[in-house]
Scaffold this active site. Structure first.
Site, PDB file in Angstrom:
ATOM      1  N   ASP A 321      -9.953   4.704   0.306  1.00 47.11           N
ATOM      2  CA  ASP A 321      -9.268   3.425   0.439  1.00 47.11           C
ATOM      3  C   ASP A 321      -9.719   2.792   1.751  1.00 47.11           C
ATOM      4  O   ASP A 321     -10.209   3.497   2.645  1.00 47.11           O
ATOM      5  CB  ASP A 321      -7.756   3.665   0.440  1.00 47.11           C
ATOM      6  CG  ASP A 321      -6.974   2.406   0.714  1.00 47.11           C
ATOM      7  OD1 ASP A 321      -7.245   1.397   0.044  1.00 47.11           O
ATOM      8  OD2 ASP A 321      -6.105   2.428   1.601  1.00 47.11           O
ATOM      9  N   ASP A 519      -3.758   6.083   1.881  1.00 48.12           N
ATOM     10  CA  ASP A 519      -2.510   6.194   2.638  1.00 48.12           C
ATOM     11  C   ASP A 519      -1.377   5.375   2.037  1.00 48.12           C
ATOM     12  O   ASP A 519      -0.253   5.434   2.527  1.00 48.12           O
ATOM     13  CB  ASP A 519      -2.732   5.754   4.091  1.00 48.12           C
ATOM     14  CG  ASP A 519      -2.896   4.239   4.205  1.00 48.12           C
ATOM     15  OD1 ASP A 519      -3.497   3.644   3.291  1.00 48.12           O
ATOM     16  OD2 ASP A 519      -2.420   3.662   5.197  1.00 48.12           O
ATOM     17  N   ASP A 523      -2.304   3.949  -3.698  1.00 52.96           N
ATOM     18  CA  ASP A 523      -3.310   4.999  -3.818  1.00 52.96           C
ATOM     19  C   ASP A 523      -2.786   6.223  -4.570  1.00 52.96           C
ATOM     20  O   ASP A 523      -3.579   7.082  -4.966  1.00 52.96           O
ATOM     21  CB  ASP A 523      -3.783   5.450  -2.430  1.00 52.96           C
ATOM     22  CG  ASP A 523      -4.404   4.323  -1.634  1.00 52.96           C
ATOM     23  OD1 ASP A 523      -5.161   3.542  -2.231  1.00 52.96           O
ATOM     24  OD2 ASP A 523      -4.126   4.219  -0.421  1.00 52.96           O
TER      25      ASP A 523
END
Length: 623
Positions: A321, A519, A523
């Site tokens: 990410d 995080d 996700d």
């Protein structure tokens, strides 16, 4: 009884059985006595109860034998021919190993409840009479209209009917910069309304909302067994069947084939049952795994189970990410420019004074920039919020506006200081403008910067033969700029949670071993879908709960350490498995040739167990 309590009881029972065995062995130093045998039996019952119960229940449920049954039979067989100590030690080692494995592999299942807590349970329903009624979200129907006030989470998926605001969609897209929403645009449950009061028409039932789909994806991904786990289960069942079949043949065949007497035949069958017991095989994996987990914890890496530390060493692709992972997660001022004849200090003081009344992430970045330069700020201004566009206030009789290009004039914004904002935007920055009665007097570029260790970490990953793919909810331009700065192999932008899961599945479909690091809540489904999910330590609770390992210090370089640690552990496990199987085969052959007796068989068996444990403990040393 909770899993945590049960795990502690198993460990206490195993340790207590070990104490009983030591005491019984001391008493029986000159021969077995009724007291020593009683203590051995108690040790059997206390230490072996949990694994015996587990083995029997699994055998009944799955209609297949398992290692637990084999260990119990081996211990009982040894005791049946008078070797109480050997049988009890087998029970103790297996019980202790099982308790530690259960304790280590106890993965929390709170991620679903953590997700649910982020969706409001109540909403302001707009009745036909015009009254606002506090209503349970579960009672809302498609087509009904609700009111969402500033600072509240949007409770449903719907269409914005009235109002303009900034929406923090980090829970859905991971985008660190709030998105401006106007009439006709879609809003999602779980996102935060930052500025204006908005009216929303419900377009999807609660069960069909994007937020609920995230929950369903997490549940679905976690319920799927990994190929490694399936292989282990098949191997265990096959191993037990082979050993039991061999023991059954050993109790009959040698008597007729080699004319052994019945006492010798049964004795050799019991020796076979003991030496073929999988203590060394079990010890080949668990001590090394526990040592590796301890090593990781000491270095700021929390593994949630042995299977995950094993799998991360096999990954070929790392999906990452952007926001809060490759980047710091909070925007900072990267450039600041003022019109000719005006000092930066004076311009920044005006902007920061107006932004001091806002909770917007960009406002925080401006204030941090001003504080760093020790710029005076007037926090007594009466600031007017213009939802979706920016702020304005009167300063010394002059109207000052701070916000987007549309607020101060898009055409003038493009021409400001020879179009410098265009250059900044091409670098992936978000542009903030400030204007007075004479026009635009300043522009600031803000950007979520990459972490200091990001570039080096990605280079090290590539050296390990791992491809790095960035998945982000950001637009294509911003994503490309960040991806180039970080040095990733490829970039996939505009990713919603379902898109990230789809991308992970595409990678998995090409026979790649994939790890995902992130995080945010958005996700979570991708973390659960990947072979290994990695969460940043300062990420959201759901990301931490869903992930298979957590970087406690938010240090990306620990991913490289984790992979090296895993590969070292996998090498040691292969050494242990090969050695333990080789010893078992040698002992079986020696028993068939009547070269060893039961005590020597136990010594050889337990000696190999000790050696593989010591080899596994090498994992305690840092790489």
């Amino acid at each position: 009884m909770t899993l945590s309590i049960r795990t502690h009881i198993e460990l206490i029972a195993a340790v207590f059985s070990g104490i009983l065995i030591a005491f019984a062995w001391w008493i029986s130093s000159n021969g077995d006595t009724p007291l020593s045998i009683t203590l051995f039996v108690l040790a059997f019952l206390i230490g072996g109860y949990a694994k015996a119960k587990e083995g029997i229940l699994e055998t009944v449920k799955n209609r297949t034998l398992n290692v637990e049954i084999l260990m119990i039979l081996a211990a009982v067989g040894a005791s049946a021919i008078g070797y109480w100590t050997e049988g009890a030690v087998l029970i103790f080692i297996f019980a202790l190993s099982g308790a530690l494995e259960t304790y280590t592999m106890n993965k929390s299942k709170r991620e679903i409840s953590a997700l649910m807590e982020l969706q409001p349970e109540e909403a302001w329903l707009m009745a036909d009479s015009g009254d606002l009624i506090r209503t349970a979200v579960s009672d809302l129907q498609v087509g009904q209209k609700i009111l969402v006030k500033p600072g509240e989470r949007v409770p449903i998926d719907g269409l914005l009917l009235e109002g303009t605001t900034s929406i923090d969609e980090a829970a859905i897209t991971g985008e660190s910069i709030p998105v401006t929403k106007t009439s006709g645009q879609e809003v999602f449950a779980g996102t935060v309304n930052l500025d204006g009061t908005i009216k929303v028409e419900m377009t999807k039932s609660t069960s069909d909302s994007l937020f609920q789909k995230i929950i369903q994806m997490v549940q679905s991904a976690e319920s799927e067994k990994s190929p490694s786990q399936q292989f282990i289960e098949r191997f265990e069942s096959t191993y037990v069947k082979i050993v039991l079949a061999a023991v059954a043949l050993m109790m009959v065949l040698p008597h007729f084939a080699f004319e052994w007497d019945w006492n010798t035949t049964i004795y050799r069958a019991m020796v076979l049952l003991v030496v073929a017991s999988p203590c060394a095989l079990v010890a080949s994996i668990m001590p090394a795994t526990l040592a590796a987990i301890s090593n990781g914890a000491r270095n700021g890496i929390l593994f949630k189970g042995g299977v995950h530390i094993e799998q991360i060493g096999h990954i070929t692709t790392l999906a990452v990410d952007k926001t809060g992972t490759l980047t710091k997660g909070t925007p900072v001022v990267t450039h600041f420019s003022v019109r000719s004849g005006l000092s930066e200090e004076a311009a920044l003081s005006k902007i920061a004074s107006i932004e001091s009344g806002s909770n917007h992430p960009l406002a925080h970045a401006i204030l941090a920039f001003a504080n760093e330069k020790q710029i005076p700020i007037d926090s007594t201004l009466h600031v007017k919020d213009i939802p979706g566009f920016g702020l304005e206030a009167m300063m010394q009789g002059e109207l000052i506006q701070v916000g987007k290009a549309d607020l101060v004039g898009a055409e003038r914004a493009l021409q400001f200081n020879n179009g410098i904002a265009v250059t900044w935007a091409n670098e992936g920055n978000t542009i903030l403008y400030a204007a007075d009665d004479q026009g635009i007097f300043a522009a600031a570029a803000l950007k979520d910067e990459i972490r200091e260790e990001t570039h080096v970490t990605i280079q090290q990953l590539k050296e390990l033969g791992i491809e790095v793919v960035m998945l982000t909810g950001d637009n294509e331009q911003t994503a490309t700029v960040i991806g180039n700065e970080a040095g990733v192999s490829s970039v996939i932008a505009n990713c919603l949670p379902a898109s990230k899961v789809d991308e992970i599945k595409k990678l998995l479909g090409t026979n790649k071993k994939v790890a995902m690091v992130g995080d945010g809540i958005n996700d979570a489904p991708a973390l659960a879908t990947a072979n290994v999910g990695i969460a940043m330590g300062q990420g959201t609770d759901v990301a931490l709960e869903t992930a298979d390992l957590v970087l406690m210090k938010n240090d990306l370089s620990k991913i490289v350490y984790s992979i090296k640690l895993s590969r070292k552990m996998n090498r040691i496990i292969k050494q242990n498995v090969f050695f333990s199987i080789a010893v078992i085969l040698v002992l079986i052959a020696s028993n068939f040739m009547q070269v060893i007796n039961l005590p020597l068989g136990v010594i050889g068996h337990e000696g190999s167990t000790i050696l593989v444990i010591l080899n596994g403990l090498r994992m305690l040393k840092n790489n």
